[in-house]
Motif scaffolding. Structure first.
Motif, short mmCIF file in Angstrom:
data_model
loop_
_atom_site.label_atom_id
_atom_site.label_comp_id
_atom_site.label_asym_id
_atom_site.label_seq_id
_atom_site.Cartn_x
_atom_site.Cartn_y
_atom_site.Cartn_z
N ASN A 218 47.83 -29.97 -1.60
CA ASN A 218 48.38 -29.79 -0.24
C ASN A 218 49.89 -30.01 -0.22
N THR A 219 50.60 -29.31 -1.14
CA THR A 219 52.06 -29.37 -1.18
C THR A 219 52.61 -27.95 -1.09
N PRO A 220 52.38 -27.24 0.01
CA PRO A 220 52.71 -25.82 0.09
C PRO A 220 54.19 -25.50 0.17
N VAL A 221 55.05 -26.49 0.51
CA VAL A 221 56.48 -26.20 0.66
C VAL A 221 57.33 -27.00 -0.32
N LEU A 222 56.71 -27.61 -1.31
CA LEU A 222 57.45 -28.40 -2.30
C LEU A 222 58.31 -27.49 -3.18
N ALA A 223 59.63 -27.65 -3.08
CA ALA A 223 60.56 -26.74 -3.75
C ALA A 223 61.27 -27.36 -4.94
N SER A 224 61.44 -28.67 -4.96
CA SER A 224 62.18 -29.32 -6.03
C SER A 224 61.35 -30.45 -6.63
N VAL A 225 61.09 -30.37 -7.96
CA VAL A 225 60.29 -31.38 -8.65
C VAL A 225 61.06 -31.87 -9.87
N THR A 226 61.23 -33.18 -9.97
CA THR A 226 61.95 -33.79 -11.09
C THR A 226 61.13 -34.93 -11.68
N VAL A 248 48.16 -28.08 -11.99
CA VAL A 248 49.42 -28.66 -11.55
C VAL A 248 50.24 -27.67 -10.74
N PHE A 249 50.35 -26.43 -11.23
CA PHE A 249 51.23 -25.45 -10.58
C PHE A 249 50.54 -24.63 -9.50
N ARG A 250 49.22 -24.77 -9.39
CA ARG A 250 48.49 -24.04 -8.35
C ARG A 250 48.98 -24.43 -6.96
N TYR A 251 49.36 -25.69 -6.82
CA TYR A 251 49.78 -26.18 -5.50
C TYR A 251 51.30 -26.29 -5.37
N LEU A 252 52.02 -25.54 -6.22
CA LEU A 252 53.49 -25.48 -6.12
C LEU A 252 53.91 -24.02 -5.96
#
Length: 405
Positions: A218-226, A248-252
């Protein structure tokens, strides 16, 4: 006299704009400018008590008592809402007066609260969990243990935890209780090994530390991951779960920036690695792969899977793949590449050749050799400049190995 008149006649909005750009100590001093300015500082919506307010950290009880008396005096003279409050002065660890301040703020609808402890982990007052209007919460070196009745910060937008001691089994349940959260930064906190991120409005996630499992949901708008490795290395006596790149990337779906340090690469490479992801990362523009091992076939495969899945990649950065089949890689949008800790091994050189050959819009490639003999660096540069370039305007820039990037 003329200068004094000009200052006195400034419009209120200009005065307010000046005051918010001054430190609190400087703002209070403006009371001496004119009668009109005397109490203007007292309506400031933000109160910041840091090194600019107290240049000499209190070293004994008398100095701490004097400092808190000054803070109390400011609060006593203050008129109007306090939207932002910052306390970041070394030497105040676990002073009971801090909890008195938090109690006061909890009754004033505080929206932005920062508390930085330095030499000793500060146990937070339960009054903090009554600040239900909080939009920004920044804690450094504190003990975070919400009461059982705590139902979350429903208005929280930004959460920054630096070296926070989070009570066991709290983190996983706390984040879903902040439904408006957009920014989450965790640095070297305790009990965050199991990262289960459920945040529908999250746009930025920055994690530094140890983790054994990772799941975005449930992270549909997550744009930056560090992900940045902890200095402590791999968690001790912890069983690391096998990674799953697809999950992992299905929800990004809208990720634009990804910084993957060694631990994340190793985690992703521990499970099944497809040639490319089933969901294209069409918005990913910047990909940073730090400390990737050329000697690990699985890590190389993981990196290639990500590259193949990012058709619009514009910036690619490596901090040092074994030779692989690169024929199906397309880098039609790539504009900038950084190759750090580079050497003249055959896999490294072949990968540079691939990037130059597959990137028609490439503008700049930076190459920084490992520290050592400078002649090796110029040898690399001489060889690379002979490679075919799909972009006629691509520029290759040599970076001095002694300069930290």
């Amino acid at each position: 006299m003329m200068a004094s008149d000009i200052i006195s006649d400034l419009p209120n909005n200009i005065i307010e704009n000046i005051l918010v750009h001054l430190s609190l100590r400087e703002a209070v001093k403006t009371s001496a400018l004119s009668t009109k300015w005397r109490y203007n500082w007292s309506t400031l919506p933000q109160l910041v008590f840091d090194y600019s307010f107290c240049t000499d950290s209190p070293r004994n009880q008398a100095m701490r008592k004097e400092l808190f008396m000054n803070i109390y005096q400011v609060l006593l003279l203050h008129d109007g809402p306090i939207q932002k409050f910052t306390l970041s002065i070394p030497g105040l660890e676990n002073c009971p007066e801090i909890n008195h301040l938090v109690s006061f703020l909890s009754k004033n609808d505080i929206q932005d609260f920062t508390l930085c402890s330095w030499n000793e982990c500060h146990k937070l007052s339960s009054f903090l969990f009554s600040c239900l209007q909080l939009r920004h919460l920044h804690l450094h070196y504190c003990l975070f243990h919400p009461p059982a009745t705590f139902r979350g910060f429903s208005s929280l937008v930004c959460l920054v935890f630096l070296e926070v001691d989070i009570a066991m089994n709290i983190f996983e349940n706390f984040i879903p209780k902040c439904p408006l959260l957009e920014c989450l930064r965790l640095q070297n906190c305790t009990n965050t090994e199991n990262l289960d991120i459920d945040a529908p409005n999250l746009k930025l996630f920055h994690f530094e530390g140890l983790f054994t499992s990772l799941r975005f949901k449930n992270t549909p708008v997550l744009a930056s991951v560090t992900f940045v490795d902890s200095l402590d290395g791999i968690p001790k006596n912890k069983e690391i779960q096998r990674g799953d790149m697809i999950k992992v990337f299905r929800y990004l779906p809208v990720i634009e920036y990804l910084f993957a340090d060694y631990s994340l690469l190793k985690f992703l490479a521990s499970g099944y690695i497809p040639d490319r992801l089933p969901v294209t990362l069409e918005f990913l523009k910047t990909l940073v792969l730090s400390y990737m091992s050329f000697g690990s076939l699985k890590e190389v495969s993981c990196a290639l899977c990500l590259i193949r899945s990012c058709p619009n990649l514009q910036k690619l950065r490596f901090k040092f793949l074994e030779a692989q089949d690169f024929s199906d890689i397309s880098l039609n949008k790539l504009q900038e590449v950084e190759m750090l800790d580079f050497d003249d091994s055959k896999p490294d050189m072949e990968f540079v050749k691939l990037l130059l050959d597959k990137s028609p819009l490439l503008e700049t490639m930076y190459i920084q050799p490992k520290r050592g003999d400078s002649t090796t660096g110029f040898k690399i540069l001489k060889e690379v400049t002979r490679y075919r370039r799909a972009s006629s305007t691509a520029e290759i820039i040599y970076l001095d190995p002694s300069i930290y990037i």
